[in-house]
Design a protein around this motif. Sequence first.
Motif, PDB file in Angstrom:
ATOM      1  N   GLY A 117      56.740  12.560  30.008  1.00 38.28           N
ATOM      2  CA  GLY A 117      56.783  13.972  29.631  1.00 38.28           C
ATOM      3  C   GLY A 117      57.690  14.773  30.543  1.00 38.28           C
ATOM      4  O   GLY A 117      58.463  15.623  30.090  1.00 38.28           O
ATOM      5  N   LYS A 118      57.611  14.490  31.845  1.00 35.98           N
ATOM      6  CA  LYS A 118      58.508  15.163  32.789  1.00 35.98           C
ATOM      7  C   LYS A 118      59.958  14.806  32.490  1.00 35.98           C
ATOM      8  O   LYS A 118      60.839  15.669  32.520  1.00 35.98           O
ATOM      9  CB  LYS A 118      58.170  14.766  34.228  1.00 35.98           C
ATOM     10  N   ALA A 119      60.218  13.527  32.218  1.00 35.46           N
ATOM     11  CA  ALA A 119      61.587  13.092  31.942  1.00 35.46           C
ATOM     12  C   ALA A 119      62.150  13.826  30.723  1.00 35.46           C
ATOM     13  O   ALA A 119      63.306  14.272  30.739  1.00 35.46           O
ATOM     14  CB  ALA A 119      61.645  11.580  31.736  1.00 35.46           C
ATOM     15  N   TYR A 178      62.854  17.414  31.851  1.00 33.28           N
ATOM     16  CA  TYR A 178      64.012  17.468  32.739  1.00 33.28           C
ATOM     17  C   TYR A 178      65.310  17.275  31.951  1.00 33.28           C
ATOM     18  O   TYR A 178      66.322  17.924  32.228  1.00 33.28           O
ATOM     19  CB  TYR A 178      63.919  16.414  33.836  1.00 33.28           C
ATOM     20  N   ARG A 179      65.288  16.386  30.969  1.00 30.92           N
ATOM     21  CA  ARG A 179      66.463  16.155  30.128  1.00 30.92           C
ATOM     22  C   ARG A 179      66.816  17.443  29.381  1.00 30.92           C
ATOM     23  O   ARG A 179      67.988  17.857  29.342  1.00 30.92           O
ATOM     24  CB  ARG A 179      66.207  15.027  29.131  1.00 30.92           C
ATOM     25  N   MET A 180      65.799  18.088  28.815  1.00 32.82           N
ATOM     26  CA  MET A 180      66.034  19.330  28.083  1.00 32.82           C
ATOM     27  C   MET A 180      66.588  20.407  29.015  1.00 32.82           C
ATOM     28  O   MET A 180      67.557  21.097  28.675  1.00 32.82           O
ATOM     29  CB  MET A 180      64.736  19.829  27.436  1.00 32.82           C
ATOM     30  N   LEU A 218      57.514  25.002  28.159  1.00 32.71           N
ATOM     31  CA  LEU A 218      56.590  25.275  27.061  1.00 32.71           C
ATOM     32  C   LEU A 218      56.899  24.404  25.843  1.00 32.71           C
ATOM     33  O   LEU A 218      55.989  23.942  25.158  1.00 32.71           O
ATOM     34  CB  LEU A 218      56.655  26.759  26.672  1.00 32.71           C
ATOM     35  N   GLU A 219      58.175  24.198  25.604  1.00 30.96           N
ATOM     36  CA  GLU A 219      58.592  23.402  24.445  1.00 30.96           C
ATOM     37  C   GLU A 219      58.254  21.931  24.612  1.00 30.96           C
ATOM     38  O   GLU A 219      57.763  21.288  23.704  1.00 30.96           O
ATOM     39  CB  GLU A 219      60.096  23.580  24.213  1.00 30.96           C
ATOM     40  N   SER A 220      58.519  21.371  25.780  1.00 31.98           N
ATOM     41  CA  SER A 220      58.303  19.941  25.954  1.00 31.98           C
ATOM     42  C   SER A 220      57.025  19.626  26.702  1.00 31.98           C
ATOM     43  O   SER A 220      56.333  18.682  26.371  1.00 31.98           O
ATOM     44  CB  SER A 220      59.484  19.306  26.685  1.00 31.98           C
ATOM     45  N   GLY A 221      56.745  20.407  27.718  1.00 33.94           N
ATOM     46  CA  GLY A 221      55.524  20.207  28.489  1.00 33.94           C
ATOM     47  C   GLY A 221      55.318  18.770  28.884  1.00 33.94           C
ATOM     48  O   GLY A 221      56.229  18.097  29.337  1.00 33.94           O
ATOM     49  N   GLN A 222      54.120  18.308  28.701  1.00 35.25           N
ATOM     50  CA  GLN A 222      53.764  16.924  29.005  1.00 35.25           C
ATOM     51  C   GLN A 222      53.424  16.191  27.710  1.00 35.25           C
ATOM     52  O   GLN A 222      52.583  15.306  27.689  1.00 35.25           O
ATOM     53  CB  GLN A 222      52.548  16.890  29.939  1.00 35.25           C
ATOM     54  N   ASN A 223      54.085  16.553  26.640  1.00 33.97           N
ATOM     55  CA  ASN A 223      53.725  16.033  25.329  1.00 33.97           C
ATOM     56  C   ASN A 223      54.330  14.698  24.978  1.00 33.97           C
ATOM     57  O   ASN A 223      53.994  14.125  23.972  1.00 33.97           O
ATOM     58  CB  ASN A 223      54.108  17.044  24.250  1.00 33.97           C
ATOM     59  N   ARG A 269      46.168  12.022  30.178  1.00 35.11           N
ATOM     60  CA  ARG A 269      47.384  11.224  30.061  1.00 35.11           C
ATOM     61  C   ARG A 269      47.434  10.181  31.171  1.00 35.11           C
ATOM     62  O   ARG A 269      46.904  10.382  32.252  1.00 35.11           O
ATOM     63  CB  ARG A 269      48.616  12.113  30.190  1.00 35.11           C
ATOM     64  N   THR A 270      48.116   9.122  30.890  1.00 34.63           N
ATOM     65  CA  THR A 270      48.341   8.099  31.911  1.00 34.63           C
ATOM     66  C   THR A 270      49.455   8.573  32.838  1.00 34.63           C
ATOM     67  O   THR A 270      50.246   9.465  32.486  1.00 34.63           O
ATOM     68  CB  THR A 270      48.766   6.770  31.266  1.00 34.63           C
ATOM     69  N   ALA A 271      49.556   7.958  34.003  1.00 38.62           N
ATOM     70  CA  ALA A 271      50.632   8.306  34.933  1.00 38.62           C
ATOM     71  C   ALA A 271      51.995   8.076  34.287  1.00 38.62           C
ATOM     72  O   ALA A 271      52.912   8.885  34.448  1.00 38.62           O
ATOM     73  CB  ALA A 271      50.497   7.495  36.223  1.00 38.62           C
TER      74      ALA A 271
END
Length: 176
Positions: free
Chosen positions: A106-108, A111-113, A78-83, A98-100
């Motif tokens: 956003g996933k990276a 995942y880091r978080m 929720l905090e990072s999402g795909q932002n 969004r672009t690929a």
Amino acid sequence: MTKKYSLSKEELDGRVKRAVEYFMSGYGCGQSVVAAFADLYGMDETTALCIGNGFGGGVGKLRMMCGAVSGMVILAGLESGQNSGGGASDGDIASGGRTADGIRAGKADCYRMVQDLLAAFKDENGSIICAELLGIKPKEGDHTPSERNAAYYKARPCAAKVESAARIFADYLISR
């Protein structure tokens, strides 16, 4: 989702306390952590409790990843999402415009978080696995929640794990 909140340490401390109160009133560990922060993401309490429901007992009482830890993972999404990364492309609904590369970025970030949050929990608690934290093994086919009574709370460190997960997430929010 653009974050439009600014919380003091005292407000975040209150959310940690609220997570423990949810747990002590009978909600699961995952539910408790998610519900304590849900309003920050425009989510009502009922929805948060439903989303976190299946994560108790180490995911469906299978004693895998601790439900409180799973709650942090939900909150990280929720905090990072795909932002992060990327920008609007052709407005494709499936990709949220969004672009690929933006989706991957956003996933990276998420995942880091998640990895940082889980590492902090493991450092503080020794494991992220419910069975290891509780010192018990799952019983095959056991899907009945344990009765919440004085003996349950005395034998289980779950309230402390909920507090730890909520505190780690609150500390993350303070540090950002």
